[in-house]
Write a protein that holds these residues in place. Structure first.
Motif, PDB file in Angstrom:
ATOM      1  N   MET A   1     -10.263  22.161   1.704  1.00  0.00           N
ATOM      2  CA  MET A   1      -9.437  21.383   0.764  1.00  0.00           C
ATOM      3  C   MET A   1      -8.591  20.382   1.562  1.00  0.00           C
ATOM      4  SD  MET A   1      -8.656  21.455  -2.616  1.00  0.00           S
ATOM      5  CE  MET A   1      -7.333  20.907  -3.700  1.00  0.00           C
ATOM      6  N   LYS A   2      -8.742  19.093   1.214  1.00  0.00           N
ATOM      7  CA  LYS A   2      -7.903  18.096   1.883  1.00  0.00           C
ATOM      8  C   LYS A   2      -6.534  18.055   1.201  1.00  0.00           C
ATOM      9  CE  LYS A   2     -11.800  15.313   3.319  1.00  0.00           C
ATOM     10  NZ  LYS A   2     -12.586  14.116   3.021  1.00  0.00           N
ATOM     11  N   ARG A   3      -5.566  17.462   1.916  1.00  0.00           N
ATOM     12  CA  ARG A   3      -4.193  17.584   1.425  1.00  0.00           C
ATOM     13  C   ARG A   3      -3.857  16.715   0.205  1.00  0.00           C
ATOM     14  NH1 ARG A   3      -1.043  17.835   7.013  1.00  0.00           N
ATOM     15  NH2 ARG A   3      -3.032  16.972   7.670  1.00  0.00           N
ATOM     16  N   LEU A   4      -4.680  15.669  -0.053  1.00  0.00           N
ATOM     17  CA  LEU A   4      -4.405  14.838  -1.241  1.00  0.00           C
ATOM     18  C   LEU A   4      -5.617  14.799  -2.178  1.00  0.00           C
ATOM     19  CD1 LEU A   4      -2.403  11.873   0.410  1.00  0.00           C
ATOM     20  CD2 LEU A   4      -1.485  13.841  -0.837  1.00  0.00           C
ATOM     21  N   ASP A   5      -6.428  15.836  -2.137  1.00  0.00           N
ATOM     22  CA  ASP A   5      -7.600  15.887  -3.019  1.00  0.00           C
ATOM     23  C   ASP A   5      -7.184  15.720  -4.479  1.00  0.00           C
ATOM     24  OD1 ASP A   5      -9.947  16.004  -1.643  1.00  0.00           O
ATOM     25  OD2 ASP A   5      -9.957  18.185  -1.435  1.00  0.00           O
ATOM     26  N   GLY A   6      -7.872  14.835  -5.198  1.00  0.00           N
ATOM     27  CA  GLY A   6      -7.617  14.642  -6.629  1.00  0.00           C
ATOM     28  C   GLY A   6      -6.406  13.774  -6.930  1.00  0.00           C
ATOM     29  N   LYS A   7      -5.703  13.330  -5.902  1.00  0.00           N
ATOM     30  CA  LYS A   7      -4.479  12.551  -6.141  1.00  0.00           C
ATOM     31  C   LYS A   7      -4.771  11.048  -6.129  1.00  0.00           C
ATOM     32  CE  LYS A   7      -1.792  16.251  -5.753  1.00  0.00           C
ATOM     33  NZ  LYS A   7      -1.228  16.881  -6.944  1.00  0.00           N
ATOM     34  N   VAL A   8      -3.952  10.319  -6.879  1.00  0.00           N
ATOM     35  CA  VAL A   8      -4.029   8.853  -6.878  1.00  0.00           C
ATOM     36  C   VAL A   8      -2.737   8.335  -6.237  1.00  0.00           C
ATOM     37  CG1 VAL A   8      -4.155   6.776  -8.317  1.00  0.00           C
ATOM     38  CG2 VAL A   8      -5.471   8.826  -8.949  1.00  0.00           C
ATOM     39  N   ALA A   9      -2.888   7.482  -5.229  1.00  0.00           N
ATOM     40  CA  ALA A   9      -1.723   7.028  -4.461  1.00  0.00           C
ATOM     41  C   ALA A   9      -1.663   5.505  -4.417  1.00  0.00           C
ATOM     42  CB  ALA A   9      -1.786   7.582  -3.040  1.00  0.00           C
ATOM     43  N   VAL A  10      -0.508   4.955  -4.758  1.00  0.00           N
ATOM     44  CA  VAL A  10      -0.251   3.521  -4.565  1.00  0.00           C
ATOM     45  C   VAL A  10       0.479   3.363  -3.230  1.00  0.00           C
ATOM     46  CG1 VAL A  10       1.189   1.594  -5.354  1.00  0.00           C
ATOM     47  CG2 VAL A  10      -0.187   2.865  -7.009  1.00  0.00           C
ATOM     48  N   VAL A  11      -0.050   2.503  -2.372  1.00  0.00           N
ATOM     49  CA  VAL A  11       0.595   2.232  -1.078  1.00  0.00           C
ATOM     50  C   VAL A  11       0.857   0.737  -1.010  1.00  0.00           C
ATOM     51  CG1 VAL A  11       0.395   2.358   1.438  1.00  0.00           C
ATOM     52  CG2 VAL A  11      -0.676   4.128   0.008  1.00  0.00           C
ATOM     53  N   THR A  12       2.120   0.340  -0.904  1.00  0.00           N
ATOM     54  CA  THR A  12       2.430  -1.098  -0.830  1.00  0.00           C
ATOM     55  C   THR A  12       2.476  -1.553   0.630  1.00  0.00           C
ATOM     56  OG1 THR A  12       4.857  -0.920  -0.739  1.00  0.00           O
ATOM     57  CG2 THR A  12       3.828  -0.868  -2.936  1.00  0.00           C
ATOM     58  N   GLY A  13       2.178  -2.822   0.822  1.00  0.00           N
ATOM     59  CA  GLY A  13       2.152  -3.358   2.185  1.00  0.00           C
ATOM     60  C   GLY A  13       0.993  -2.765   2.973  1.00  0.00           C
ATOM     61  N   ALA A  14      -0.131  -2.554   2.290  1.00  0.00           N
ATOM     62  CA  ALA A  14      -1.258  -1.816   2.884  1.00  0.00           C
ATOM     63  C   ALA A  14      -2.186  -2.700   3.709  1.00  0.00           C
ATOM     64  CB  ALA A  14      -2.047  -1.112   1.780  1.00  0.00           C
ATOM     65  N   ALA A  15      -1.841  -3.984   3.855  1.00  0.00           N
ATOM     66  CA  ALA A  15      -2.732  -4.896   4.590  1.00  0.00           C
ATOM     67  C   ALA A  15      -2.483  -4.882   6.088  1.00  0.00           C
ATOM     68  CB  ALA A  15      -2.554  -6.314   4.059  1.00  0.00           C
ATOM     69  N   SER A  16      -1.452  -4.175   6.534  1.00  0.00           N
ATOM     70  CA  SER A  16      -1.055  -4.297   7.939  1.00  0.00           C
ATOM     71  C   SER A  16      -0.300  -3.048   8.388  1.00  0.00           C
ATOM     72  CB  SER A  16      -0.144  -5.534   8.066  1.00  0.00           C
ATOM     73  OG  SER A  16       0.384  -5.651   9.372  1.00  0.00           O
ATOM     74  N   GLY A  17      -0.246  -2.866   9.694  1.00  0.00           N
ATOM     75  CA  GLY A  17       0.684  -1.918  10.309  1.00  0.00           C
ATOM     76  C   GLY A  17       0.732  -0.518   9.708  1.00  0.00           C
ATOM     77  N   ILE A  18       1.943  -0.098   9.389  1.00  0.00           N
ATOM     78  CA  ILE A  18       2.169   1.263   8.906  1.00  0.00           C
ATOM     79  C   ILE A  18       1.484   1.482   7.553  1.00  0.00           C
ATOM     80  CG2 ILE A  18       3.970   2.862   8.135  1.00  0.00           C
ATOM     81  CD1 ILE A  18       5.887   1.442  10.160  1.00  0.00           C
ATOM     82  N   GLY A  19       1.557   0.491   6.668  1.00  0.00           N
ATOM     83  CA  GLY A  19       0.952   0.632   5.334  1.00  0.00           C
ATOM     84  C   GLY A  19      -0.553   0.809   5.414  1.00  0.00           C
ATOM     85  N   ARG A  20      -1.188   0.049   6.303  1.00  0.00           N
ATOM     86  CA  ARG A  20      -2.640   0.196   6.483  1.00  0.00           C
ATOM     87  C   ARG A  20      -2.957   1.603   7.008  1.00  0.00           C
ATOM     88  NH1 ARG A  20      -6.282  -4.194   9.657  1.00  0.00           N
ATOM     89  NH2 ARG A  20      -6.237  -5.206   7.621  1.00  0.00           N
ATOM     90  N   ALA A  21      -2.171   2.076   7.972  1.00  0.00           N
ATOM     91  CA  ALA A  21      -2.414   3.424   8.531  1.00  0.00           C
ATOM     92  C   ALA A  21      -2.218   4.497   7.461  1.00  0.00           C
ATOM     93  CB  ALA A  21      -1.474   3.661   9.717  1.00  0.00           C
ATOM     94  N   ILE A  22      -1.213   4.311   6.600  1.00  0.00           N
ATOM     95  CA  ILE A  22      -0.968   5.296   5.531  1.00  0.00           C
ATOM     96  C   ILE A  22      -2.132   5.284   4.542  1.00  0.00           C
ATOM     97  CG2 ILE A  22       0.495   5.826   3.528  1.00  0.00           C
ATOM     98  CD1 ILE A  22       2.917   4.837   5.189  1.00  0.00           C
ATOM     99  N   ALA A  23      -2.560   4.080   4.134  1.00  0.00           N
ATOM    100  CA  ALA A  23      -3.660   3.976   3.161  1.00  0.00           C
ATOM    101  C   ALA A  23      -4.913   4.667   3.720  1.00  0.00           C
ATOM    102  CB  ALA A  23      -3.931   2.513   2.839  1.00  0.00           C
ATOM    103  N   CYS A  24      -5.222   4.428   4.993  1.00  0.00           N
ATOM    104  CA  CYS A  24      -6.422   5.028   5.621  1.00  0.00           C
ATOM    105  C   CYS A  24      -6.300   6.545   5.676  1.00  0.00           C
ATOM    106  CB  CYS A  24      -6.609   4.515   7.048  1.00  0.00           C
ATOM    107  SG  CYS A  24      -7.093   2.807   7.104  1.00  0.00           S
ATOM    108  N   LEU A  25      -5.139   7.031   6.111  1.00  0.00           N
ATOM    109  CA  LEU A  25      -4.971   8.485   6.257  1.00  0.00           C
ATOM    110  C   LEU A  25      -5.010   9.176   4.887  1.00  0.00           C
ATOM    111  CD1 LEU A  25      -4.454  10.916   8.099  1.00  0.00           C
ATOM    112  CD2 LEU A  25      -2.007  10.467   7.876  1.00  0.00           C
ATOM    113  N   PHE A  26      -4.332   8.581   3.902  1.00  0.00           N
ATOM    114  CA  PHE A  26      -4.312   9.198   2.574  1.00  0.00           C
ATOM    115  C   PHE A  26      -5.740   9.261   2.006  1.00  0.00           C
ATOM    116  CE2 PHE A  26       0.317   8.686   0.879  1.00  0.00           C
ATOM    117  CZ  PHE A  26       0.810   9.205   2.057  1.00  0.00           C
TER     118      PHE A  26
END
Ligand SMILES: NC(=O)c1ccc[n+]([C@@H]2O[C@H](COP(=O)([O-])OP(=O)(O)OC[C@H]3O[C@@H](n4cnc5c(N)ncnc54)[C@H](O)[C@@H]3O)[C@@H](O)[C@H]2O)c1
Length: 256
Positions: A1-26
């Motif tokens: 079971m992954k930690r965000l299975d079934g979840k929908v997440a909005v990540v702002t500023g996802a084109a660069s830096g920290i936001g991109r890393a968060i979007a990829c990891l989530f």
């Protein structure tokens, strides 16, 4: 079971830096990610990277300081995926300047993106999180919301505001199972911080000097902040709300 299975997440500023890393990891952790940014090409590149790994993401071109855009983000997330579980308020800009050098226009611009953007995204995410029966909001603040930097007066003020807003929202929505936490990173190796170093007469010397002030003798990688965001977005942090998590490699522990 992954930690965000079934979840929908909005990540702002996802084109660069920290936001991109968060979007990829989530996305790797099972979330369907709605990646938000106002820069179309790097945003598409973030989403393409996630899809290429076989995970789920869509791009939503929007300005977080614009109310209509923000309402569209939340409608898109809930409309496309049927729910919204996680919001990461990460988009921000940085404008250098001591207080007296900061123009009123720059103050307003920083306020609109860095503080009103967090307010708007939170305001319009809450009804969707409520409909989902609870959720998590992660605000990317900064150690500069806790301590001062004479050359980033307006930025410090906005990040302090984000921390205050985090606590107020956590108290408002905790009874509905919506947790709200903030992360305060120190320097993170992203375009935003590279731009700051590049503005110095000797960027390499500044980078070395900054790194030497950290207990860990280095600045962070975006992925390290992304892992902190994953913790706060997932059930691993189920009893943490109104938290202000300092992820600064020991920088602010030191007085002299
Ligand atoms: N890099 C650091 O050292 C550091 C330290 C502490 C806190 N932070 C915070 O981390 C977050 C991410 O910073 P980063 O270093 O990855 O920055 P970055 O500049 O690399 O990325 C920020 C992203 O936000 C987007 N963005 C900016 N304004 C927007 C708007 N109005 N609407 C939509 N998108 C917008 C940009 O296009 C960009 O893709 C910010 O909140 C920043 O203040 C960064």
């Amino acid at each position: 079971m992954k930690r965000l299975d079934g979840k929908v997440a909005v990540v702002t500023g996802a084109a660069s830096g920290i936001g991109r890393a968060i979007a990829c990891l989530f996305a790797r952790e099972g979330a369907r990610v709605v990646a938000v940014d106002w820069k179309p090409e790097p945003l598409e590149a973030s989403v393409a990277g996630i899809l290429a790994e076989g995970h789920q993401a869509s791009a939503c071109l929007a300005d977080v300081s614009n109310s209509e855009d923000v309402q569209r983000i939340m409608r898109t997330a809930a409309g496309t995926h049927g729910r919204l579980d996680v919001l990461v308020n990460n988009a921000a800009i940085q404008i250098l300047g001591r207080l007296d050098e900061t123009s009123e226009e720059d103050w307003d611009r920083l306020q609109a993106v860095n503080l009103k953007g967090v307010f708007l995204c939170t305001k319009y995410a809450i009804p969707e999180l409520r409909r989902a029966g609870g959720g998590a909001i992660v605000n990317i603040a900064s150690i500069l919301g806790l301590v001062g930097d004479p050359d980033l007066a307006a930025y410090c003020a906005m990040k302090g505001g984000v921390i205050a807003l985090t606590r107020a929202a956590a108290l408002s929505y905790g009874p509905e199972g919506i947790r709200v936490n903030a992360i305060c990173p120190g320097d993170v190796d992203t375009p935003m911080v590279r731009e700051y170093y590049d503005a110095a007469p000797d960027p390499a010397a500044l980078r070395a000097e900054v790194s030497s002030k950290y207990a860990l003798r280095r600045i962070a990688a975006p992925e390290e902040i992304a892992r902190t965001a994953l913790f706060l977005a997932s059930e691993d942090s189920s009893f943490i709300t109104a938290g202000v998590v300092v992820a600064d490699g020991g920088l602010t522990a030191k007085c002299y």
